[in-house]
Design a protein around this motif. Structure first.
Motif, PDB file in Angstrom:
ATOM      1  N   GLN A 134      30.846  35.877  58.031  1.00 41.67           N
ATOM      2  CA  GLN A 134      31.112  34.601  57.384  1.00 41.67           C
ATOM      3  C   GLN A 134      30.905  33.393  58.296  1.00 41.67           C
ATOM      4  OE1 GLN A 134      32.063  34.503  53.781  1.00 41.67           O
ATOM      5  NE2 GLN A 134      30.913  36.324  54.381  1.00 41.67           N
ATOM      6  N   ASN A 135      31.036  33.577  59.589  1.00 40.94           N
ATOM      7  CA  ASN A 135      30.867  32.468  60.526  1.00 40.94           C
ATOM      8  C   ASN A 135      29.390  32.318  60.883  1.00 40.94           C
ATOM      9  OD1 ASN A 135      30.981  30.509  62.470  1.00 40.94           O
ATOM     10  ND2 ASN A 135      32.475  31.563  63.774  1.00 40.94           N
ATOM     11  N   THR A 136      28.693  31.484  60.146  1.00 39.81           N
ATOM     12  CA  THR A 136      27.250  31.350  60.357  1.00 39.81           C
ATOM     13  C   THR A 136      26.915  30.736  61.713  1.00 39.81           C
ATOM     14  OG1 THR A 136      27.279  29.226  59.203  1.00 39.81           O
ATOM     15  CG2 THR A 136      26.787  31.183  57.888  1.00 39.81           C
ATOM     16  N   ALA A 137      27.875  30.063  62.329  1.00 35.80           N
ATOM     17  CA  ALA A 137      27.620  29.484  63.653  1.00 35.80           C
ATOM     18  C   ALA A 137      27.340  30.560  64.693  1.00 35.80           C
ATOM     19  CB  ALA A 137      28.813  28.627  64.086  1.00 35.80           C
ATOM     20  N   ASN A 138      27.800  31.775  64.421  1.00 33.94           N
ATOM     21  CA  ASN A 138      27.569  32.879  65.366  1.00 33.94           C
ATOM     22  C   ASN A 138      26.170  33.473  65.246  1.00 33.94           C
ATOM     23  OD1 ASN A 138      30.083  32.816  66.551  1.00 33.94           O
ATOM     24  ND2 ASN A 138      30.970  34.364  65.199  1.00 33.94           N
ATOM     25  N   TYR A 139      25.476  33.207  64.168  1.00 32.26           N
ATOM     26  CA  TYR A 139      24.224  33.916  63.884  1.00 32.26           C
ATOM     27  C   TYR A 139      23.211  33.860  65.025  1.00 32.26           C
ATOM     28  CZ  TYR A 139      25.532  34.631  58.934  1.00 32.26           C
ATOM     29  OH  TYR A 139      26.132  35.034  57.778  1.00 32.26           O
ATOM     30  N   PRO A 140      23.013  32.722  65.693  1.00 27.65           N
ATOM     31  CA  PRO A 140      21.991  32.692  66.752  1.00 27.65           C
ATOM     32  C   PRO A 140      22.394  33.446  68.023  1.00 27.65           C
ATOM     33  CG  PRO A 140      22.468  30.475  65.901  1.00 27.65           C
ATOM     34  CD  PRO A 140      23.544  31.384  65.418  1.00 27.65           C
ATOM     35  N   HIS A 141      23.627  33.902  68.104  1.00 31.04           N
ATOM     36  CA  HIS A 141      24.132  34.480  69.348  1.00 31.04           C
ATOM     37  C   HIS A 141      23.804  35.961  69.510  1.00 31.04           C
ATOM     38  CE1 HIS A 141      27.460  31.157  69.177  1.00 31.04           C
ATOM     39  NE2 HIS A 141      26.272  30.681  69.512  1.00 31.04           N
ATOM     40  N   TYR A 142      23.288  36.598  68.464  1.00 33.69           N
ATOM     41  CA  TYR A 142      23.134  38.054  68.478  1.00 33.69           C
ATOM     42  C   TYR A 142      21.724  38.521  68.818  1.00 33.69           C
ATOM     43  CZ  TYR A 142      27.675  37.951  66.120  1.00 33.69           C
ATOM     44  OH  TYR A 142      28.989  37.739  65.807  1.00 33.69           O
ATOM     45  N   GLY A 188      13.566  37.055  64.179  1.00 35.66           N
ATOM     46  CA  GLY A 188      14.035  35.693  64.417  1.00 35.66           C
ATOM     47  C   GLY A 188      15.327  35.646  65.204  1.00 35.66           C
ATOM     48  N   GLN A 189      15.539  34.550  65.890  1.00 36.16           N
ATOM     49  CA  GLN A 189      16.701  34.350  66.749  1.00 36.16           C
ATOM     50  C   GLN A 189      18.024  34.591  66.020  1.00 36.16           C
ATOM     51  OE1 GLN A 189      16.905  33.206  70.101  1.00 36.16           O
ATOM     52  NE2 GLN A 189      19.150  33.302  69.994  1.00 36.16           N
ATOM     53  N   SER A 190      18.073  34.178  64.763  1.00 32.64           N
ATOM     54  CA  SER A 190      19.344  34.205  64.025  1.00 32.64           C
ATOM     55  C   SER A 190      19.427  35.313  62.987  1.00 32.64           C
ATOM     56  CB  SER A 190      19.561  32.846  63.338  1.00 32.64           C
ATOM     57  OG  SER A 190      19.569  31.792  64.276  1.00 32.64           O
ATOM     58  N   ALA A 191      18.615  36.355  63.155  1.00 35.64           N
ATOM     59  CA  ALA A 191      18.503  37.373  62.099  1.00 35.64           C
ATOM     60  C   ALA A 191      19.445  38.556  62.258  1.00 35.64           C
ATOM     61  CB  ALA A 191      17.067  37.891  62.031  1.00 35.64           C
ATOM     62  N   TYR A 192      20.153  38.654  63.381  1.00 34.75           N
ATOM     63  CA  TYR A 192      20.870  39.901  63.669  1.00 34.75           C
ATOM     64  C   TYR A 192      22.385  39.737  63.617  1.00 34.75           C
ATOM     65  CZ  TYR A 192      16.156  41.102  64.987  1.00 34.75           C
ATOM     66  OH  TYR A 192      14.804  41.315  64.950  1.00 34.75           O
ATOM     67  N   TYR A 193      22.844  38.922  62.685  1.00 39.97           N
ATOM     68  CA  TYR A 193      24.270  38.705  62.473  1.00 39.97           C
ATOM     69  C   TYR A 193      24.906  39.941  61.815  1.00 39.97           C
ATOM     70  CZ  TYR A 193      22.142  37.362  58.001  1.00 39.97           C
ATOM     71  OH  TYR A 193      21.392  37.329  56.848  1.00 39.97           O
ATOM     72  N   GLY A 194      26.232  39.940  61.756  1.00 34.29           N
ATOM     73  CA  GLY A 194      26.954  41.085  61.219  1.00 34.29           C
ATOM     74  C   GLY A 194      26.691  41.308  59.743  1.00 34.29           C
TER      75      GLY A 194
END
Length: 371
Positions: free
Chosen positions: A234-242, A254-260
């Motif tokens: 749910q925290n989209t701000a974390n998406y680029p961190h993975y 992509g940089q932000s594609a590997y979120y939970g």
């Protein structure tokens, strides 16, 4: 597929002996063999079905996105056949050569319509001693399936439907009782289909141990997803961190594609790569499958549960089947943030869910509940 140097598998007798031992899909007849109905998935999490949705005899079988087509619903009645639209999966002219066409045909009880699902997730025709295969190893839509010498590649790895008599200890009614407010994405049928990739899950040990493991897994994934409500983090701000660019395969989606995503909230590019490799699905390039395909989503949860020691010293599966206790499953999943007094409220939430689920299943919770 047309590589001339493919190694043949074991002799037919050895294969039959192995499959009989694991008991995944046996060539039995009569009422003891329980039927199973659902999708058969291969590379990229796509389904096989009759080409063009046609049901005439001689229609080729091909791979395409799982769209709910009636011919993508296959029944395994337990007699060795695989059926859809009132017809059987058949080898054209009872062929045994590499490249033989796999088609729909009127069910006739011949060796051309017998299939065995092996412990290696191959679908083998025992008469030919060869495997169901994707032509050219392709996962593109409308890739035709064929018969080919078994070689262990992802083009020959399948997930087949399992029946309610397959040994899974949680009924659909109990599942619905556990998750009354769940998101419709998290289907019971998707979970049951996923178990065929890891038949040891809730299938090892006594009936008590099997129920305890099922309760432990479902309690943890329920906690991770707010009661099977959330499909994605749910925290989209974390998406680029993975994205770990230090990995040799990078982050091609992509940089932000590997979120939970999914029941275990799978995250990081290296976890998507490892899970995809294990399951024969390209999750590195297409991580969105985990949020779009219920069976794939459940498989990633089972992949972690069955194979990863996470922040602990054992897999969740081993923690339950060796009686190490539910507390060790918490340590594996999130021990670095929750165990040893770091977040007792989160630990208690997991334990409460486990106690509730074991009560629903009518089994003792066991010892060592906390970490």
């Amino acid at each position: 597929m047309s590589s001339p140097d493919r190694r043949s598998r074991t002799l037919l007798a050895a294969l039959l002996s192995l499959v009989t031992a694991v008991g995944l899909l046996t060539l039995t007849t009569g009422p003891a063999a329980a039927a199973a109905t659902g999708q058969i998935t291969g590379l990229a999490g796509k389904c096989i079905g009759a080409a063009g949705g046609n049901t005439a005899g001689g229609t080729a079988i091909d791979l395409y996105s799982c769209v709910g087509d009636a011919t993508q619903q296959w029944t395994l009645p337990g007699d060795g056949t695989i059926r859809t639209a009132g017809k059987c999966m058949d080898l054209s002219n009872a062929g045994t050569a590499d490249g033989t066409k796999v088609q729909l045909w009127d069910c006739n009880g011949t060796v051309a319509q017998q299939w065995i699902f092996s412990s290696a997730r191959d679908l083998v025709n025992p008469n030919a001693n060869k495997c169901l295969d994707l032509t050219g190893g392709s996962s593109a839509d409308f890739t035709v399936v064929q018969l080919w010498t078994c070689n262990g590649t992802g083009a020959q790895k399948w997930t087949v439907p399992t029946s309610s008599g397959s040994g899974f200890v949680v009924t659909e009614a109990q599942f619905n009782q556990m998750f009354p407010g769940r998101n419709g994405f998290y289907t019971y049928s998707g979970l049951v289909a996923a178990i065929s990739a890891y038949p040891g899950f809730a299938g090892t040990g006594s009936d008590t141990v099997r129920k305890q493991e099922a309760a432990a897994f479902l309690a943890n994934v329920g906690h991770e997803t707010g009661g099977l409500v959330y499909i994605v983090e749910q925290n989209t701000a974390n998406y680029p961190h993975y994205c770990d660019w230090g990995q040799p395969f990078g982050c091609p989606a992509g940089q932000s594609a590997y979120y939970g995503r999914g029941p275990i909230q799978l995250s990081w590019n290296y976890n998507y790569k490892a899970a995809g490799d294990a399951l024969g699905i390209d999750l590195l390039n297409n991580p969105w499958l985990v949020q779009n395909d219920a069976a794939v989503s459940w498989k990633t949860g089972l992949w972690f549960w069955m194979t990863s020691t996470g922040a602990g010293s054992m897999t969740g599966h081993n923690a339950m089947v060796t009686s190490a206790g539910f507390g060790q499953t918490i340590r594996t999943i999130n021990g670095s943030l929750e165990c040893d007094g770091r977040n007792p409220g989160q630990v208690q939430s997991r334990v409460d869910a486990y106690l509730r689920f074991t009560q629903i299943l009518g089994v003792a919770a066991g010892t060592n509940l906390y970490c």
